[in-house]
Design a protein around this motif. Structure first.
Motif, mmCIF file in Angstrom:
data_model
loop_
_atom_site.group_PDB
_atom_site.id
_atom_site.type_symbol
_atom_site.label_atom_id
_atom_site.label_comp_id
_atom_site.label_asym_id
_atom_site.label_seq_id
_atom_site.Cartn_x
_atom_site.Cartn_y
_atom_site.Cartn_z
ATOM 1 N N ASP A 1 -8.756 2.361 -1.335
ATOM 2 C CA ASP A 1 -9.851 1.611 -0.721
ATOM 3 C C ASP A 1 -9.985 0.211 -1.316
ATOM 4 O OD1 ASP A 1 -10.388 3.820 0.827
ATOM 5 O OD2 ASP A 1 -11.974 4.576 -0.497
ATOM 6 N N ASP A 2 -9.648 0.070 -2.566
ATOM 7 C CA ASP A 2 -9.806 -1.218 -3.250
ATOM 8 C C ASP A 2 -8.535 -2.062 -3.240
ATOM 9 O OD1 ASP A 2 -12.369 -0.408 -3.940
ATOM 10 O OD2 ASP A 2 -11.706 0.475 -5.833
ATOM 11 N N PHE A 3 -7.450 -1.506 -2.732
ATOM 12 C CA PHE A 3 -6.151 -2.144 -2.907
ATOM 13 C C PHE A 3 -6.084 -3.549 -2.302
ATOM 14 C CE2 PHE A 3 -1.826 -3.237 -1.861
ATOM 15 C CZ PHE A 3 -1.137 -2.898 -3.010
ATOM 16 N N GLU A 4 -6.483 -3.686 -1.048
ATOM 17 C CA GLU A 4 -6.307 -4.968 -0.356
ATOM 18 C C GLU A 4 -7.059 -6.095 -1.059
ATOM 19 O OE1 GLU A 4 -6.785 -6.775 4.168
ATOM 20 O OE2 GLU A 4 -6.577 -4.607 3.832
ATOM 21 N N LYS B 1 0.827 -1.211 0.000
ATOM 22 C CA LYS B 1 0.000 0.000 0.000
ATOM 23 C C LYS B 1 0.859 1.258 0.000
ATOM 24 C CE LYS B 1 -4.310 -1.480 2.233
ATOM 25 N NZ LYS B 1 -5.142 -1.333 3.453
ATOM 26 N N GLU B 2 1.921 1.231 0.784
ATOM 27 C CA GLU B 2 2.822 2.384 0.851
ATOM 28 C C GLU B 2 3.478 2.639 -0.508
ATOM 29 O OE1 GLU B 2 5.664 1.726 3.914
ATOM 30 O OE2 GLU B 2 4.163 1.586 5.532
ATOM 31 N N ARG C 1 -6.892 -10.892 -4.803
ATOM 32 C CA ARG C 1 -7.387 -11.544 -6.020
ATOM 33 C C ARG C 1 -6.255 -11.815 -7.005
ATOM 34 N NH1 ARG C 1 -13.169 -8.795 -7.798
ATOM 35 N NH2 ARG C 1 -14.350 -9.397 -5.927
ATOM 36 N N ALA C 2 -5.355 -10.852 -7.149
ATOM 37 C CA ALA C 2 -4.231 -11.024 -8.068
ATOM 38 C C ALA C 2 -3.340 -12.173 -7.626
ATOM 39 C CB ALA C 2 -3.428 -9.730 -8.163
ATOM 40 N N ALA D 1 2.318 1.752 -3.407
ATOM 41 C CA ALA D 1 1.291 2.225 -4.336
ATOM 42 C C ALA D 1 1.065 3.721 -4.181
ATOM 43 C CB ALA D 1 -0.018 1.461 -4.100
ATOM 44 N N LEU D 2 1.069 4.195 -2.938
ATOM 45 C CA LEU D 2 0.904 5.630 -2.696
ATOM 46 C C LEU D 2 2.070 6.423 -3.270
ATOM 47 C CD1 LEU D 2 -0.510 5.779 0.963
ATOM 48 C CD2 LEU D 2 -1.634 6.600 -1.128
ATOM 49 N N GLU D 3 3.294 5.886 -3.127
ATOM 50 C CA GLU D 3 4.473 6.563 -3.668
ATOM 51 C C GLU D 3 4.409 6.650 -5.187
ATOM 52 O OE1 GLU D 3 7.916 4.525 -2.298
ATOM 53 O OE2 GLU D 3 7.501 4.882 -0.168
ATOM 54 N N ILE D 4 3.993 5.549 -5.828
ATOM 55 C CA ILE D 4 3.900 5.538 -7.295
ATOM 56 C C ILE D 4 2.772 6.445 -7.756
ATOM 57 C CG2 ILE D 4 3.392 4.090 -9.309
ATOM 58 C CD1 ILE D 4 4.680 1.753 -7.791
ATOM 59 N N GLY D 5 1.666 6.393 -7.042
ATOM 60 C CA GLY D 5 0.495 7.190 -7.395
ATOM 61 C C GLY D 5 -0.539 6.374 -8.141
ATOM 62 N N TYR D 6 -1.802 6.433 -7.670
ATOM 63 C CA TYR D 6 -2.887 5.713 -8.333
ATOM 64 C C TYR D 6 -3.257 6.409 -9.641
ATOM 65 C CZ TYR D 6 -3.545 2.952 -4.077
ATOM 66 O OH TYR D 6 -3.360 2.103 -3.008
ATOM 67 N N PRO D 7 -3.774 5.608 -10.606
ATOM 68 C CA PRO D 7 -4.055 4.170 -10.568
ATOM 69 C C PRO D 7 -2.773 3.354 -10.725
ATOM 70 C CG PRO D 7 -4.591 5.025 -12.731
ATOM 71 C CD PRO D 7 -4.207 6.218 -11.901
ATOM 72 N N ILE D 8 -2.797 2.163 -10.124
ATOM 73 C CA ILE D 8 -1.646 1.259 -10.250
ATOM 74 C C ILE D 8 -2.137 -0.088 -10.781
ATOM 75 C CG2 ILE D 8 -0.251 2.379 -8.482
ATOM 76 C CD1 ILE D 8 -1.739 -0.927 -7.589
ATOM 77 N N LEU D 9 -1.161 -0.911 -11.181
ATOM 78 C CA LEU D 9 -1.460 -2.226 -11.739
ATOM 79 C C LEU D 9 -0.732 -3.272 -10.907
ATOM 80 C CD1 LEU D 9 -2.966 -3.437 -14.218
ATOM 81 C CD2 LEU D 9 -0.794 -3.350 -15.441
ATOM 82 N N ILE D 10 -1.475 -4.252 -10.407
ATOM 83 C CA ILE D 10 -0.862 -5.396 -9.727
ATOM 84 C C ILE D 10 -0.757 -6.517 -10.761
ATOM 85 C CG2 ILE D 10 -1.042 -7.034 -7.831
ATOM 86 C CD1 ILE D 10 -2.897 -5.034 -6.424
ATOM 87 N N LYS D 11 0.444 -7.059 -10.939
ATOM 88 C CA LYS D 11 0.663 -8.039 -12.005
ATOM 89 C C LYS D 11 1.352 -9.286 -11.459
ATOM 90 C CE LYS D 11 2.113 -6.404 -16.002
ATOM 91 N NZ LYS D 11 2.933 -5.661 -17.007
ATOM 92 N N ALA D 12 0.953 -10.433 -11.999
ATOM 93 C CA ALA D 12 1.627 -11.686 -11.661
ATOM 94 C C ALA D 12 3.003 -11.702 -12.301
ATOM 95 C CB ALA D 12 0.806 -12.876 -12.159
#
Length: 500
Positions: free
Chosen positions: A176-179, A146-147, A184-185, A149-160
């Motif tokens: 809010d949707d991150f966790e 989460k930290e 799911r990813a 993601a905040l540094e990069i800035g939303y929107p972000i992409l979680i990838k396998a």
């Protein structure tokens, strides 16, 4: 070593495609097939064919040891994996080499490096290649993630890390949707690839997806064969591809080509491969991944360069140096490919199965159809639902689009839902014609209500006869009381018959 006998560890259109190039080179071929493919054309086309197992791919086309044993029994010199199945499996490539058989592809080390997105990013980072901002290693701690993601800035992409085909990939718009999306990813990654590793990247919301075809021999020579535009996608999978891109300048093309060659050098690559980039609105490009195999869309590159990529793969596997340099390559005209899937574009592109009651591919100048089916065959449920690839070539992009529209109109498929009507919609859309489209094309512009009805020639004739009789009767007797002439004039059947 010269290859005398080649086993193709694949099926369908790509198996046929490889067999044809091998035959022109005087190489005998062995096809393997599952029980579901017993009557497929590629089985008849090969010099020899061996049933490898039941229909499910994990009992047939993914049986590494069984395939290698067949190759040894038939004294095969080399194995070509095609695309999909075992084509990017480093373990299979190593097993083939250990058995004393040539693997038509890159080294197991190169496959392993580029098959893991994190390892790939680490390998290319030493070569000053633009990368999307993100983590350089996998992450499992949700709070730490989460930290970041905040540094990069939303929107972000979680990838396998071991991902592909859109699996194990989640877009997160806010914290809010991150966790939930992270869980799911991870779950998808574990289920699809047996590896739960994920990483985080900045999400570029409306990019172009542009890839560079490369060839490298075993003597250190690497060239690129220009770009392919692959931004028309559904579910993160390509449906329409073209070469060259309608928007790249020569300067950007050269920079991307040079970057692709650096990526190949980062893993001592040889064989055919594709380096994929995402490109933003300002034409900034970022390394996405490398596919260490022949791509589905390789025909468009063949048509604009005049190079047979399968032939080049086989020559490289034999240890021969490339017979041409970068300076020898030129872009010749424009090529477009559509993937004709047994899918229903009116129902979220869900796969369809059934019998090809009528199957008549188009013909004529500048038209190529790579397929693996014939009229009367069944589309099996066990594999990718692609029926064929329809490719056209002409001297300009506009002429190629017109040729594609003509070819789609001549393509006759009944018995299964298919994507021809969707591809015709794409060809005629102003966003595609202007070449300004991005990977968001389907989300932004496609409504299944805009698709034209798809009637067979017999149905068209029957409806034309019916409408002709109906018009004659109405001209003689006048409109029926209470009828709406304007509504009749807007009939989609009448428009289809007049203009279709």
């Amino acid at each position: 070593m010269q290859i005398q006998k080649l086993l193709i560890a694949n099926r369908g259109e790509i198996s046929q495609r490889i067999i044809r190039s091998a035959r022109e080179m005087g190489i005998r071929t062995v096809a393997i097939y599952s029980e579901a493919d017993r009557k497929a054309p590629f089985v008849r086309l090969a010099d020899e064919a061996i049933c490898i197992g039941p229909p499910p791919s994990n009992q047939s086309y993914l049986q590494m040891d069984r395939i290698i044993q067949v190759a040894l029994d038939l004294q095969v010199d080399a194995i070509h994996p095609g695309y999909g199945f075992l084509s990017e499996n480093a373990s299979f490539a190593q097993k083939v080499a250990d058995a004393g058989i040539i693997f038509v592809g890159p080294s197991p080390k190169a496959i392993a490096t580029m098959g893991d997105k994190l390892k790939a990013k680490q390998a290319v980072s030493r070569y000053d290649i633009p990368l999307v901002p993100g983590t350089e290693e996998s992450i499992s701690d949700i709070n730490k993630a989460k930290e970041i993601a905040l540094e990069i800035g939303y929107p972000i992409l979680i990838k396998a890390s071991a991902g592909g085909g859109g699996k194990g990939m989640r877009i997160v718009e806010n914290g809010d949707d991150f966790e939930e999306q992270m869980k799911r990813a991870v779950s998808e990654a574990q289920s699809a690839f047996g590896d739960p590793s994920v990483f985080i990247e900045k999400y570029i919301s409306s990019p172009k997806h542009i890839e560079i075809q490369i060839l490298g021999d075993q003597h250190g020579h690497i060239v690129h064969l220009f770009e392919r535009e692959c931004s028309i996608q559904r579910r993160h999978q390509k449906v329409v591809e073209e070469a060259p891109s309608g928007t790249l300048t020569q300067e950007v093309r050269q920079k991307m080509g040079e970057a692709a060659i650096k990526v190949a050098k980062a893993c001592d690559y040889y064989g055919a491969g594709t380096v994929e980039f995402i490109v933003d609105e300002a034409m900034n490009f970022y390394f996405l991944e490398m596919n260490t195999r022949l791509q589905v869309e390789h025909p468009v590159t063949e048509l604009i360069t005049g190079k047979d990529l399968v032939r080049e793969q086989l020559l490289i596997a034999e240890g021969k140096p490339l017979s041409f340099t970068q300076a020898d390559l030129r872009i010749q005209g424009h090529a477009i490919e559509i993937r004709v899937y047994a899918e229903d574009p009116e129902n979220n592109f869900l796969p369809d199965t059934g019998i090809l009651k009528r199957y008549r591919p188009p013909m004529g100048p500048g038209i190529r159809v790579d397929d693996g089916f014939e009229e009367g065959m069944e589309i099996p449920v066990f594999y990718d639902p692609m029926i064929s690839k329809l490719i056209v070539h002409d001297e300009s992009r506009e002429k190629a689009i017109r040729r594609m529209i003509r070819a789609i109109g001549e393509y006759q498929i009944t018995g299964v839902k298919n994507t021809l009507s969707f591809c015709k919609f794409v060809m005629g859309h102003p966003e595609f014609r202007s070449a300004a489209f991005t990977t968001k094309f389907v989300d932004n512009y496609f409504l299944h209500e805009n698709l034209e009805p798809d009637f067979t020639p017999v149905e068209k004739k029957a409806m034309a006869a019916f409408v002709g009789t109906w018009i004659a009767d109405n001209q003689q007797n006048g409109p029926a009381p209470g009828s709406n002439t304007e509504e009749r004039n807007r009939s989609p059947w009448k428009n289809r018959i007049t203009h279709g």
